[in-house]
Write an enzyme that holds these catalytic residues in place. Sequence first.
Site, PDB file in Angstrom:
ATOM      1  N   MET A   4      53.618  40.344  60.927  1.00 27.39           N
ATOM      2  CA  MET A   4      53.497  40.956  62.254  1.00 27.39           C
ATOM      3  C   MET A   4      53.158  39.954  63.355  1.00 27.39           C
ATOM      4  O   MET A   4      52.303  40.216  64.196  1.00 27.39           O
ATOM      5  CB  MET A   4      52.448  42.078  62.223  1.00 27.39           C
ATOM      6  CG  MET A   4      52.802  43.225  61.305  1.00 27.39           C
ATOM      7  SD  MET A   4      54.408  43.958  61.682  1.00 27.39           S
ATOM      8  CE  MET A   4      54.005  44.828  63.188  1.00 27.39           C
TER       9      MET A   4
ATOM     10  N   ILE B  74      55.009  37.487  66.337  1.00 23.34           N
ATOM     11  CA  ILE B  74      56.227  36.991  66.996  1.00 23.34           C
ATOM     12  C   ILE B  74      56.146  35.471  66.943  1.00 23.34           C
ATOM     13  O   ILE B  74      55.125  34.884  67.306  1.00 23.34           O
ATOM     14  CB  ILE B  74      56.284  37.465  68.472  1.00 23.34           C
ATOM     15  CG1 ILE B  74      56.261  38.986  68.544  1.00 23.34           C
ATOM     16  CG2 ILE B  74      57.497  36.858  69.176  1.00 23.34           C
ATOM     17  CD1 ILE B  74      57.571  39.677  68.330  1.00 23.34           C
TER      18      ILE B  74
ATOM     19  N   HIS C 196      64.320  44.280  58.554  1.00 24.82           N
ATOM     20  CA  HIS C 196      63.979  45.142  59.687  1.00 24.82           C
ATOM     21  C   HIS C 196      64.393  46.576  59.358  1.00 24.82           C
ATOM     22  O   HIS C 196      65.502  46.798  58.864  1.00 24.82           O
ATOM     23  CB  HIS C 196      64.706  44.649  60.944  1.00 24.82           C
ATOM     24  CG  HIS C 196      64.368  45.466  62.144  1.00 24.82           C
ATOM     25  ND1 HIS C 196      63.177  45.341  62.824  1.00 24.82           N
ATOM     26  CD2 HIS C 196      65.052  46.461  62.763  1.00 24.82           C
ATOM     27  CE1 HIS C 196      63.152  46.214  63.816  1.00 24.82           C
ATOM     28  NE2 HIS C 196      64.281  46.905  63.805  1.00 24.82           N
TER      29      HIS C 196
HETATM   30  C1  GRF Z   1      58.928  47.112  56.430  1.00 22.03           C
HETATM   31  O1  GRF Z   1      59.346  48.366  56.871  1.00 22.03           O
HETATM   32  C2  GRF Z   1      59.789  46.027  57.011  1.00 22.03           C
HETATM   33  O2  GRF Z   1      61.100  46.417  57.227  1.00 22.03           O
HETATM   34  C3  GRF Z   1      59.120  45.762  58.332  1.00 22.03           C
HETATM   35  O3  GRF Z   1      57.750  45.887  58.079  1.00 22.03           O
HETATM   36  C4  GRF Z   1      57.552  46.751  56.961  1.00 22.03           C
HETATM   37  C5  GRF Z   1      56.754  45.988  55.961  1.00 22.03           C
HETATM   38  O4  GRF Z   1      56.358  46.779  54.870  1.00 22.03           O
HETATM   39  N1  GRF Z   1      59.504  44.479  58.861  1.00 22.03           N
HETATM   40  P1  GRF Z   1      55.710  46.106  53.585  1.00 22.03           P
HETATM   41  O5  GRF Z   1      54.479  45.332  54.068  1.00 22.03           O
HETATM   42  O6  GRF Z   1      56.730  45.196  52.976  1.00 22.03           O
HETATM   43  O7  GRF Z   1      55.340  47.241  52.685  1.00 22.03           O
END
Ligand code: GRF
Length: 195
Positions: free
Chosen positions: A91, A93, A110
Amino acid sequence: MTMALRVVVLISGRGSNLVALHRSARPQTYEIVGVISSRADAAGLAYARTQGLTTQVIEAGRYAQRAAYEAVLADTIDTYAPDMIALAGFMRILTDGFVERYAGRLINIHPSLLPAFPGLDTHRRALEAGVSEHGATVHYVTPIVDGGPIIDQMRLTVDPHETAEQLAARVLTLEHELYPAALTRLAETHRRTRL
Ligand code: GRF
């Protein structure tokens, strides 16, 4: 002798895609050589530790400047000599400089059919837009957020009566199939180009 693609996975939270990637890793395709988390309390980090994966925590909040944070992140990534860096719910950028340093080696998953619904809250937005199809995308990371070349996608039919949570859960199931499959294919391509 075939060598596995060396993959570093970057996470921030739940880590369900990390689990899926790890379960599909094979000596002849790819190997997760390190897991880096931007949060010490990430559930994915706990999983990685139970699996004996090498882990590191690099918390952005500890660095006053983004550049300092990314320098440490890049130096840490480089200690693993990875062929590929896979963002899995990471999370943060990343700056253009960071992204360009790993051009062609940095991939992301994504939860939408890009170019539709870049950014956050994709499932609610897809329902509100009334789309009939939704899904997930694995793509190369470029300076344009969620805008890099698409590697692969999986799609499903939206039920207009489902909630965003229900849709998210169904898309997540697709993600867990899509990401390992995409990485496996990249590993195979990589191997061919090395022959
Ligand atoms: C997933 O939905 C992915 O597509 C997005 O963030 C979420 C991460 O989920 N980028 P996890 O931590 O892999 O369970």
